[in-house]
Design an enzyme around this catalytic site. Structure first.
Site, PDB file in Angstrom:
ATOM      1  N   ASP A 224      -4.274 -30.055  35.802  1.00 38.15           N
ATOM      2  CA  ASP A 224      -5.356 -30.760  36.476  1.00 38.15           C
ATOM      3  C   ASP A 224      -6.613 -29.915  36.242  1.00 38.15           C
ATOM      4  O   ASP A 224      -6.510 -28.756  35.825  1.00 38.15           O
ATOM      5  CB  ASP A 224      -4.993 -30.872  37.962  1.00 38.15           C
TER       6      ASP A 224
ATOM      7  N   ASP B 253     -10.104 -29.868  38.456  1.00 38.37           N
ATOM      8  CA  ASP B 253     -10.780 -29.311  39.628  1.00 38.37           C
ATOM      9  C   ASP B 253      -9.807 -28.544  40.505  1.00 38.37           C
ATOM     10  O   ASP B 253      -8.766 -29.068  40.911  1.00 38.37           O
ATOM     11  CB  ASP B 253     -11.416 -30.431  40.457  1.00 38.37           C
TER      12      ASP B 253
HETATM   13 MG   LIG Z   1      -7.551 -30.857  41.586  1.00 39.00          MG
END
Ligand SMILES: [Mg+2]
Ligand SMILES: *[C@@H]1O[C@H](CO)[C@@H](O)[C@H](O)[C@H]1NC(C)=O
Ligand SMILES: *[C@@H]1O[C@H](CO)[C@@H](O)[C@H](O)[C@H]1NC(C)=O
Length: 510
Positions: free
Chosen positions: A67, A69
């Site tokens: 992922d 962020d």
């Molecule tokens: Mg995230």
């Protein structure tokens, strides 16, 4: 002479003289505590260790997914006060909330992740019964310690529970790191309304505040701050570069699945990894709309050209070096053939990133939990070890001595109970004075902890922890005893006890 078996670290000596007359040395010297630990047993945990819930051998992992962020890009806490201030001003300016709210600032460290919020029931007076009021600001429910609110039971009826993604009809669970400013804003607004005697409906308040917070994300304000000052907002850039580069050098394939837009991810990755960051990745998928990406087959992939403009051709293969938008995991699996346990995916959101992968698709999962670092530092303090040992010792005494019911003994038992209660609060407050640790509520694991154990094979404070391990390292979970099993000293020898990174060659990166 009695000995408390409740904890590996806790020993209590008490003298029994006919009746229960237990003389407990209240000043338990810390040096003695350490002397009591057998040699080889560690007492200090490493905040940069990786902790395992399931056995997993990195040698078997061929493909690493990430992922973006808060997984690859870890943001500094400065972001929280920016989100708080902006959402607060949106409330005042666009939602016409009272100007007086302007005097509330973000309180760092006020809330913790994983809290539940009861959209309908919260009221200040009820909460004071629980001793949970913090100048009337505190309105969040700590899971498993909700007694008065739910008719004298510790159990929240199933129909009111948060659903799979933490979004039940009345109970919401705050799971992502962005929700820290949201919870603080919610508490501030309720504080303002209550202290000014303004009537309000919880449901409207909750909706307005989550809308205001969402505007900060969705309208891209937040992306602009970060893009403007990467140095200030993005942490550990060099280490992320080292992790990715090392994996590629060992012939691992990498991919990225993020909900953020390409231009934002591109700038952040250029900052951390360099302008050729895309060469490291076999696949980059942006605006993926997780968790729907993992469950919904309908959205096809779309290709972006090098300038980030959408293309309209049908996607029959996923090519290295290209950027894709939306899509779904079913197509992803079909087009790449990356199935099962040779894939390890890292994310920070237990529901949006990890739950479906673990429960439906059989990928291995790694959770990024930045709070681990601070919590482990607290666990390593003398004060924490001392309180916990003492608390367990008292618990053992209470359990063993409860059958003495004459007046004098009862008095002693009462004092012990009181002291135990005090130490329990003290231990909890070391983590956070309002809500304690994100992993435990007193002795029980929190709901967050249980989900973490269920949805992740391994967990760590940051992706950079991978630098401490060989690419073929096998993680073994510690065998924690069940209630009917005896604890073994040897159980303490594994996981997290190494004080320094074990890989000398990686030391220069830190
Ligand atoms: Mg995230
Ligand atoms: C990207 O934009 C530049 C400048 O606007 C243009 O010259 C180039 O052809 C574009 N590339 C693609 C793939 O559309
Ligand atoms: C990891 O294991 C593989 C397969 O056994 C081997 O080929 C490789 O050299 C090992 N890598 C390292 C860094 O030990």
């Amino acid at each position: 002479l009695a000995q408390s078996p409740d904890t590996a670290r806790g020993f209590t000596v008490c003298f029994l003289t006919g009746r229960v007359m237990c003389v407990v040395s209240l000043i338990f010297p810390f040096s003695l505590l350490l002397d009591l630990l057998p040699p080889g047993v560690c007492s200090l945990l490493n905040p940069a260790a990786i902790y395992a819930n399931n056995e997993i051998s990195l040698g078997d992992v061929e493909i690493y997914g990430f992922d973006y962020d808060y997984t690859l890009a870890q943001y500094s806490n400065l972001l929280h006060s920016m989100i708080f201030n902006t959402a607060r001003d949106i409330l005042i300016e666009q939602f016409k909330y009272p100007e007086g709210l302007g005097k509330y600032d973000y309180i760092p460290g006020f809330a913790i992740r994983g809290l539940h919020y009861d959209v309908q029931k919260v009221s200040c007076t009820k909460f004071s019964l629980l001793g949970l009021v913090f100048h009337c600001v505190l309105v969040l429910v700590e899971m498993l310690s909700v007694i008065e609110l739910y008719g004298g039971t510790q159990h929240i009826p199933l129909y009111q529970m948060s659903d799979f993604y933490g979004k039940g009809p009345s109970l919401k669970q705050f799971m992502d790191i962005f929700s820290l400013p949201e919870m603080t804003l919610l508490s501030s607004v309720i504080d303002y309304f209550i202290t000014h005697g303004i009537e309000f409906d919880q449901v409207h308040l909750y909706k307005d505040i989550s809308d205001a917070i969402r505007d900060v994300h969705v309208k891209g304000v937040m992306y602009k701050w970060i893009e403007k000052d990467m140095e200030q907002y993005i942490l550990h850039g060099d280490e992320i570069y080292a992790v990715l580069n090392r994996l590629v050098n060992h012939k691992k394939k990498l991919f990225l699945i993020t909900n953020s837009p390409f231009s934002f991810v591109d700038k952040g990755m250029k900052h951390m990894v360099g302008k050729n960051w895309r060469d490291l990745f076999d696949m980059v998928i942006v605006q993926a709309d997780k968790p729907n990406f993992f469950t919904d087959r309908r959205k096809p992939f779309r290709k972006l050209d090098d300038n980030g403009s959408l293309q309209w051709d049908k996607i029959n293969q996923l090519e290295k070096g290209k950027i894709y938008k939306e899509g779904n995991l079913f197509d992803f699996l079909r087009l790449t053939g990356w199935r099962g346990s040779k894939v390890l995916y890292f994310g920070d959101h237990l529901y949006s990133d990890l739950a479906d992968l673990m429960l439906r698709h059989g990928w291995r999962t790694g959770a990024i939990v930045p709070e681990l670092e601070t919590e482990i530092r607290i666990i390593n303090t003398e004060q924490y070890m001392h309180s916990l040992t003492w608390q367990q010792a008292l618990t053992g005494l209470l359990e063993r001595m409860q059958m003495y019911q004459d007046a004098e003994s009862k008095q002693v038992l009462l004092e012990w109970m009181k002291e135990r209660q005090e130490i329990r609060s003290l231990t909890k407050n070391l983590f956070n004075p309002q809500f304690g640790s994100i992993f435990r509520t007193f002795h029980n694991p929190t709901y967050f902890s249980r989900r973490l154990v269920r949805f992740s094979d391994i967990y760590m404070a940051s992706i950079s922890c991978l630098l401490n391990y060989d690419v073929n390292f096998t993680f073994y979970p510690r065998r924690t005893p069940l209630q009917h099993e005896a604890p073994l000293w040897m159980d303490q020898l594994c996981t997290g006890c190494m004080k320094t990174p074990f890989l000398e060659e990686m030391v220069h990166i830190r």
